[in-house]
Design a protein around this motif. Structure first.
Motif, PDB file in Angstrom:
ATOM      1  N   ASP A 281      45.486  29.386  35.637  1.00  0.00           N
ATOM      2  CA  ASP A 281      44.242  28.977  35.439  1.00  0.00           C
ATOM      3  C   ASP A 281      44.881  27.802  36.261  1.00  0.00           C
ATOM      4  O   ASP A 281      44.102  26.572  36.333  1.00  0.00           O
ATOM      5  CB  ASP A 281      43.601  28.714  34.758  1.00  0.00           C
ATOM      6  CG  ASP A 281      41.822  27.960  34.776  1.00  0.00           C
ATOM      7  OD1 ASP A 281      42.077  28.151  36.720  1.00  0.00           O
ATOM      8  OD2 ASP A 281      41.431  27.588  34.683  1.00  0.00           O
ATOM      9  N   GLY A 312      38.695  27.823  34.808  1.00  0.00           N
ATOM     10  CA  GLY A 312      38.367  27.646  33.388  1.00  0.00           C
ATOM     11  C   GLY A 312      38.752  28.449  32.817  1.00  0.00           C
ATOM     12  O   GLY A 312      38.917  29.925  33.005  1.00  0.00           O
ATOM     13  N   ILE A 313      38.463  28.869  31.654  1.00  0.00           N
ATOM     14  CA  ILE A 313      39.006  29.985  30.762  1.00  0.00           C
ATOM     15  C   ILE A 313      38.191  31.310  31.087  1.00  0.00           C
ATOM     16  O   ILE A 313      39.116  32.187  30.795  1.00  0.00           O
ATOM     17  CB  ILE A 313      39.052  29.390  28.918  1.00  0.00           C
ATOM     18  CG1 ILE A 313      40.267  30.681  28.079  1.00  0.00           C
ATOM     19  CG2 ILE A 313      37.901  29.584  28.257  1.00  0.00           C
ATOM     20  CD1 ILE A 313      40.080  30.282  27.160  1.00  0.00           C
ATOM     21  N   SER A 314      37.137  31.411  31.208  1.00  0.00           N
ATOM     22  CA  SER A 314      36.749  32.349  31.367  1.00  0.00           C
ATOM     23  C   SER A 314      36.844  33.171  32.788  1.00  0.00           C
ATOM     24  O   SER A 314      37.239  34.319  32.701  1.00  0.00           O
ATOM     25  CB  SER A 314      35.024  32.232  31.418  1.00  0.00           C
ATOM     26  OG  SER A 314      34.461  32.401  29.671  1.00  0.00           O
ATOM     27  N   THR A 315      36.416  32.210  33.648  1.00  0.00           N
ATOM     28  CA  THR A 315      37.537  32.361  34.800  1.00  0.00           C
ATOM     29  C   THR A 315      38.847  33.259  35.168  1.00  0.00           C
ATOM     30  O   THR A 315      38.988  34.209  35.520  1.00  0.00           O
ATOM     31  CB  THR A 315      37.188  31.493  36.107  1.00  0.00           C
ATOM     32  OG1 THR A 315      35.739  30.542  35.952  1.00  0.00           O
ATOM     33  CG2 THR A 315      37.661  31.917  37.291  1.00  0.00           C
ATOM     34  N   SER A 411      31.026  31.211  32.626  1.00  0.00           N
ATOM     35  CA  SER A 411      31.901  29.682  32.543  1.00  0.00           C
ATOM     36  C   SER A 411      30.563  28.902  31.812  1.00  0.00           C
ATOM     37  O   SER A 411      31.292  27.864  31.515  1.00  0.00           O
ATOM     38  CB  SER A 411      32.023  29.286  33.809  1.00  0.00           C
ATOM     39  OG  SER A 411      32.276  29.964  34.783  1.00  0.00           O
ATOM     40  N   ASP A 414      31.966  28.417  28.289  1.00  0.00           N
ATOM     41  CA  ASP A 414      33.011  27.683  27.634  1.00  0.00           C
ATOM     42  C   ASP A 414      32.774  27.472  26.056  1.00  0.00           C
ATOM     43  O   ASP A 414      32.230  26.187  26.306  1.00  0.00           O
ATOM     44  CB  ASP A 414      34.202  27.060  29.088  1.00  0.00           C
ATOM     45  CG  ASP A 414      34.131  28.205  30.260  1.00  0.00           C
ATOM     46  OD1 ASP A 414      34.651  29.405  29.386  1.00  0.00           O
ATOM     47  OD2 ASP A 414      35.212  27.767  30.814  1.00  0.00           O
ATOM     48  N   GLN A 417      32.768  31.667  24.722  1.00  0.00           N
ATOM     49  CA  GLN A 417      32.637  32.458  25.416  1.00  0.00           C
ATOM     50  C   GLN A 417      32.721  33.992  24.850  1.00  0.00           C
ATOM     51  O   GLN A 417      32.406  35.003  25.383  1.00  0.00           O
ATOM     52  CB  GLN A 417      33.093  31.957  26.948  1.00  0.00           C
ATOM     53  CG  GLN A 417      35.106  32.224  26.781  1.00  0.00           C
ATOM     54  CD  GLN A 417      35.588  31.628  25.716  1.00  0.00           C
ATOM     55  OE1 GLN A 417      34.752  30.057  25.562  1.00  0.00           O
ATOM     56  NE2 GLN A 417      36.964  31.631  25.619  1.00  0.00           N
ATOM     57  N   SER A 454      38.600  24.569  22.910  1.00  0.00           N
ATOM     58  CA  SER A 454      37.296  24.537  21.223  1.00  0.00           C
ATOM     59  C   SER A 454      37.858  23.079  20.205  1.00  0.00           C
ATOM     60  O   SER A 454      37.145  22.883  19.797  1.00  0.00           O
ATOM     61  CB  SER A 454      38.048  25.702  20.844  1.00  0.00           C
ATOM     62  OG  SER A 454      38.882  26.254  20.509  1.00  0.00           O
TER      63      SER A 454
END
Length: 782
Positions: A281, A312-315, A411, A414, A417, A454
């Motif tokens: 990322d 971001g982590i979701s993307t 996202s 996040d 997610q 987190s």
């Protein structure tokens, strides 16, 4: 059961204070710690005490103590009642044991039975038990319970002495040096209570018995070297031809060493049919690109995706998910580890259950030095727990087509997610398509410096979790609400039909108006529920004050009094009342229950009306505020035992279990709500075989056998003076009846008792629960 003061009786046979067992048990070793230990003990303050009596213990012809009940007790009176906390050391020898003992120690003040402290001592067979405990100020009585069931043993050389400061530090140092250093630091700052807390931590760890490191060396099939040849041989058939498992790993600026270790843990898998998709990322650390190039060159099963801008982590995860080729997708963080047998265990589960769509495993944590700790041994899948917390991560493996149907990670959520994704997945699959592997298949990195999103953004994580759950409720349970619960978990407030169904509250009683009056009056005065009746079943009361109260309270339109003469038979009494009840829901309540919160019945009824729920239990507290009941573990102690007993009221429970509504093996009928239709569907309580004990457990097991669920809600909380109304089952005919009920349960539910689906086979059924099982119950799965 908490200790109640009893009349002292001098001269308990064979129990006078004996010799110093610490030196008698084995010759002294020539180590510095042992030298300091002996010197410190010599400086220990004198302690005056006497052994008063023993209860439910007899001495046989060989001089051995025989337990005559399920609660054998030895009472010790400390001559002086100190007004400051004091550390005490208790030692005794156990020999000729017929079954492992699970001793308990209680401290309390004479004449104050409701204020006491409980110490769980380690299990012991033959040998010496030697423990240090902190006794609160004002407490001058101890009660030692050598075991919690029938047993034959010789207990000798009981010694008690006060622990001086030098001895205390030496013993704590040998267990937990870090705790001692912190305790000394707080002592220098004159924060004595804080200092005691860290010393208590050292001795609590020592009392917890055999540790996780030993457990891993003996039973860690997925990660320990002795088990790997067995795992490889068992999975050889699927190692190459089994399902392709795609591992997606979003990456953003992890420490180089941790990223390399994470990748190496994938390369070390005994299952060969995998691919790893690394999704960078837009990391700014140069080491990331270097490690990814190294990994891609090392193995063709590793592919790298790089984003030019940080999303971001979701993307990053979504980009990897689009690129995967496997039938199943596993999720892994960039600094975590997989033990060598992880994917092999997953592949074997898929081969055994081809219809599976989601697989999750147990997990533990790993620190910067690679030390493993804090194992999370999870229950079988429980949709109620998933609403309150994300217990499925880690390891979580999901069928790729199911992921496509659920849609990508979002996202906007996040931090939670993955929880949001799992909720969307569960809308599309049946509960039977979820499988749990009760093995440690994932090591979650917990670095000293928080690195994950987190860990750093807890407030945003909680907000995202609440948003995900509320959206899920809106789509699946119209009228349900989500509120923030203790420790960041989620409470679900289930809807009630309009109008609310009538509840018949059934209370068996015999005399004891001092218990019955607050029970009934608190129900009538405090229960904020629109439609209920109270049915009091009088089982041959003769006390004039009780009869007068029953006559007066029956004037309330909500109350009926039924008469049932004859011997006390809890099952029969409740069955008779249930036949005359007018409620759609039945709520069985002991006469020593007291209502303290108005919404207790609304909370229980809201679960009781759910179509798949057979019975609902409440959190019950002793009068001093400690937990008496928060669900029943089936098989604990032989038949069934209360989970979390004696913990403080707001204790979160095992990995937050008491912060959320959850499914259990059984609940107590001291306060249990059920549908009248469900009650008669399975024949009510068993009045023939279970007149007094275990009828509630048996009833719950019959409901589960019929496909219904048993729910425990911590959000209905009442006071319960356990067995105060009828006394314990430990003497004369009551003991014989109790033993016959135990035998019936073990025969009727022989295959069910060792396999509570909501209590891990890696956790012990001996003692008080939620400690490691030595050995685990391999092959015992629901």
């Amino acid at each position: 059961m908490g200790p109640a003061p009893r009349r002292p009786v001098d001269g308990a046979p064979g129990m006078s204070p004996g010799t110093d067992l610490l030196t008698a048990a084995k010759p002294p070793r020539s180590t510095l710690v042992d030298f300091l230990r002996r010197k410190a003990r010599a400086w220990a303050p004198a302690l005056s005490y006497r052994i008063l009596r023993q209860a439910e213990l007899e001495t046989d012809s060989d001089g051995r103590l025989v337990s005559t009940g399920v609660d054998p007790q030895i009472f010790i009176q400390l001559t002086e009642r100190e007004q400051v906390p004091r550390w005490l050391r208790i030692r005794f020898r156990v020999q000729q044991v017929s079954t492992p003992l699970n001793p308990m120690l209680y401290a309390f003040a004479s004449g104050e039975g409701n204020r006491w402290v409980e110490y769980r001592l380690p299990s012991i067979e033959n040998g010496v038990l030697d423990e240090i405990v902190l006794v609160p100020p004002g407490m001058n009585m101890l009660r030692l319970d050598p075991t919690n069931g029938p047993a034959v043993f010789r207990l000798t050389d009981l010694v008690l002495h006060e622990v001086g400061r030098s001895e205390l530090l030496v013993e704590a140092w040998s267990t937990d040096r870090r705790a001692v250093l912190r305790a000394l630091g707080y002592r220098m700052l004159r924060r004595r209570n804080r200092s005691r807390k860290f010393l208590m931590r050292a001795f609590d760890a020592r009392r917890s018995g055999r540790g996780y490191e030993e457990w891993l060396s003996l039973f860690d099939r997925a990660g320990s070297a002795p088990f790997l040849p067995v795992r490889q041989a068992a999975d050889a058939a699927v190692a190459k031809t089994g399902p392709l498992i795609s591992i997606v790993m979003p990456v953003f600026n992890p420490p180089e060493r941790f990223l390399r270790e994470a990748i190496r843990s994938v390369l070390a898998q005994t299952h060969e049919n995998w691919e790893l998709v690394l999704s960078d990322d837009a990391s700014t650390e140069r080491s990331v690109a270097r490690v990814m190039a190294w990994a891609a060159h090392l193995d063709p099963r590793i592919r790298v995706i790089r984003s030019e801008t940080q999303g971001g982590i979701s993307t990053a995860t979504n980009l990897a998910m689009v690129a995967v080729k496997g039938d199943y997708v596993a999720f892994m963080d960039h600094d975590d580890l997989l033990p060598p047998g992880s994917l092999a265990a997953v592949a074997a589960e898929i081969a055994a259950h081809p219809q599976v769509r989601l697989i999750y495993s147990d997990e533990d944590k790993v620190d910067d030095l690679g030390n493993r700790y804090d194992p999370f041994f999870k229950p079988e899948f429980d949709p109620d727990i998933l609403l309150g917390q994300n217990m499925l991560n880690h390891l979580c493996v999901i069928h790729r087509q199911t992921l496509v149907e659920a849609g990508p990670l979002r996202s906007t959520l996040d931090g939670s997610q993955d929880h949001d994704l799992l909720l969307r997945v569960m809308r599309r699959i049946d509960r039977s398509a979820v499988r749990h592997i009760p093995e440690i298949l994932y090591h979650w990195r917990r670095s000293r410096k928080p690195r994950s999103f987190s860990q750093q953004q807890q407030h945003q994580v909680v907000r995202a979790r609440m948003a995900a759950v509320r959206e899920h409720l809106a789509a699946t349970i119209p009228g349900a609400k989500a509120d923030l619960a203790m420790a960041g978990y989620v409470r679900i407030i289930w809807p009630l039909p309009d109008p609310a169904p009538r509840v018949s509250i059934i209370i068996p009683t015999r005399d004891r108006v001092a218990l019955l009056r607050p029970c009934v009056e608190s129900i009538l005065a405090k229960t904020a529920y629109p439609d209920f009746e109270v049915i009091i079943v009088d089982n041959a009361s003769t006390d004039p004050e009780t009869l007068s109260f029953l006559a007066s309270v029956s004037a309330d339109d909500r109350v009926r009094v039924l008469r049932h003469p004859g011997p006390f038979n809890f099952s029969e009494i409740n069955n008779i009342a249930a036949r005359q009840a007018t409620g759609e829901l039945l709520c069985f309540v002991n006469n020593d229950i007291e209502v303290t919160e108005g919404d207790w019945l609304r909370e229980m009824a809201s679960h009781g009306v759910r179509p798949d729920v057979g019975a609902v239990g409440a959190k019950l507290l002793y009068p001093d505020g400690h937990i008496q009941h928060a669900g029943v573990v089936v098989g604990l102690g032989g038949v069934a035992g209360h989970a979390f007993k004696s913990l403080v009221r707001n204790h979160p429970g095992y990995f937050g279990r008491l912060c959320v509504t959850h499914e259990v093996g059984a609940v107590t009928a001291a306060c249990m709500l059920t549908k009248a239709s469900s009650f008669w569907q399975v024949g009510g309580f068993d009045a023939e075989n279970l007149a007094v004990a275990f009828n509630d457990v048996d009833y719950c097991l019959k409901l589960r056998e019929a496909g219904q669920r048993i729910i425990m809600t911590p959000f209905a909380c009442l006071i319960h003076a356990e067995s105060a109304s009828r006394g314990p089952d430990t003497e004369g005919p009551a003991l014989l009846r109790f033993q016959s009920e135990i035998a019936y349960m073990k025969d009727r539910w022989a295959d069910t008792l060792p396999a509570d689906p909501f209590y891990s086979p890696n956790l012990s059924l001996v003692g008080h629960g939620y400690t490691l099982a030595f050995p685990p119950r391999r092959g015992v799965r629901p």
